[in-house]
Scaffold this motif. Structure first.
Motif, PDB file in Angstrom:
ATOM      1  N   GLU A 106       0.834  -1.202   0.000  1.00 13.68           N
ATOM      2  CA  GLU A 106       0.000   0.000   0.000  1.00 13.68           C
ATOM      3  C   GLU A 106       0.870   1.253   0.000  1.00 13.68           C
ATOM      4  OE1 GLU A 106      -3.039   0.213   2.942  1.00 13.68           O
ATOM      5  OE2 GLU A 106      -3.627  -1.893   2.683  1.00 13.68           O
ATOM      6  N   ARG A 107       1.949   1.218   0.748  1.00 14.92           N
ATOM      7  CA  ARG A 107       2.847   2.376   0.793  1.00 14.92           C
ATOM      8  C   ARG A 107       3.503   2.601  -0.558  1.00 14.92           C
ATOM      9  NH1 ARG A 107       6.944   2.618   5.493  1.00 14.92           N
ATOM     10  NH2 ARG A 107       6.849   4.807   4.840  1.00 14.92           N
ATOM     11  N   LEU A 108       3.853   1.515  -1.231  1.00 14.22           N
ATOM     12  CA  LEU A 108       4.458   1.622  -2.553  1.00 14.22           C
ATOM     13  C   LEU A 108       3.501   2.282  -3.541  1.00 14.22           C
ATOM     14  CD1 LEU A 108       6.905   0.899  -4.311  1.00 14.22           C
ATOM     15  CD2 LEU A 108       5.862  -1.353  -4.689  1.00 14.22           C
ATOM     16  N   CYS A 109       2.254   1.840  -3.555  1.00 10.29           N
ATOM     17  CA  CYS A 109       1.256   2.443  -4.453  1.00 10.29           C
ATOM     18  C   CYS A 109       1.002   3.901  -4.075  1.00 10.29           C
ATOM     19  CB  CYS A 109      -0.039   1.650  -4.406  1.00 10.29           C
ATOM     20  SG  CYS A 109       0.066   0.007  -5.177  1.00 10.29           S
ATOM     21  N   ALA A 110       0.966   4.204  -2.789  1.00 12.36           N
ATOM     22  CA  ALA A 110       0.740   5.581  -2.348  1.00 12.36           C
ATOM     23  C   ALA A 110       1.893   6.485  -2.776  1.00 12.36           C
ATOM     24  CB  ALA A 110       0.564   5.626  -0.828  1.00 12.36           C
TER      25      ALA A 110
END
Length: 204
Positions: A106-110
């Protein structure tokens, strides 16, 4: 597992040569030049931005501008520095999903989506700063690369985090963004959807 703030710390942000401590008068003069450059961008656009134009707008000699920023790339980096500072603070210690506390995917996509937001605001200026290999020599790029490599390794330790981080950052090139938006007429929504697909392909 330690949080990002235990592993990373903000860099120069966008400056190629690192942050140098400035005397108060030097800092004021630098701000005057940046404000002059900002007015040129606001009133005339990126094509009007030059070292000569900034000198004329600020009412100083051209040598003053070159001594302060080195060249047009250095000036462009200085102009995007505040946004870079905010971006780094957000992914190092800000709230999730960009900051610590969310799962690494999720952090990567954010991260990728926030970078697209930055490109939407400053792509032309970022493209000027990225000319040649300047992007890859900047402290900002190397911190971003380190952060993405860490997230990828957290997701799957068998992945080559450094290589995949470079691959993801490559598609966030400001020049590519400008081509996709103006030349190929891609929407921001399409770019974000494509990045989500890319992450799924890279990470599985």
């Amino acid at each position: 597992m330690p949080g990002d703030h235990d592993l990373l710390s903000p860099l120069t942000l966008s400056s190629r040569d690192g942050v140098k401590r400035e005397r108060a008068d030097a800092a004021r003069n630098r701000q005057i030049l940046l404000e002059a450059a900002g007015r040129i961008l606001r009133d005339k656009g990126i094509d009007a931005l030059s070292m000569d134009a900034v000198a004329a707008e600020a009412g100083v000699g051209i040598g003053t501008v070159y001594r302060r920023f080195g060249d047009l790339q250095g000036l462009a980096y200085a102009l995007i520095d505040d946004q870079e500072r905010e971006f780094q603070a957000a992914f190092i210690s800000g709230p999730p999903p960009l900051g610590p506390g969310a799962p690494p995917q999720e952090r990567l996509c954010a991260f990728l989506r926030r970078y697209v937001d930055r490109l939407t605001e400053q792509a032309e200026l970022m493209a000027t700063a990225e000319n040649g290999d300047a992007r890859y020599r900047s402290g900002a790029y190397n911190l971003q690369r380190q952060h993405l490599a860490m997230l990828i390794t957290q997701i799957d330790p068998e992945r080559d985090g450094g290589y995949l981080a470079d691959a993801l950052l490559a598609v966030l090139s400001a020049r590519l963004y400008l081509h996709q938006r103006a030349g190929l007429e891609m929407t921001v929504e399409r770019l974000n959807a494509g990045l989500d697909q890319l992450v799924r392909g890279v990470i599985g």
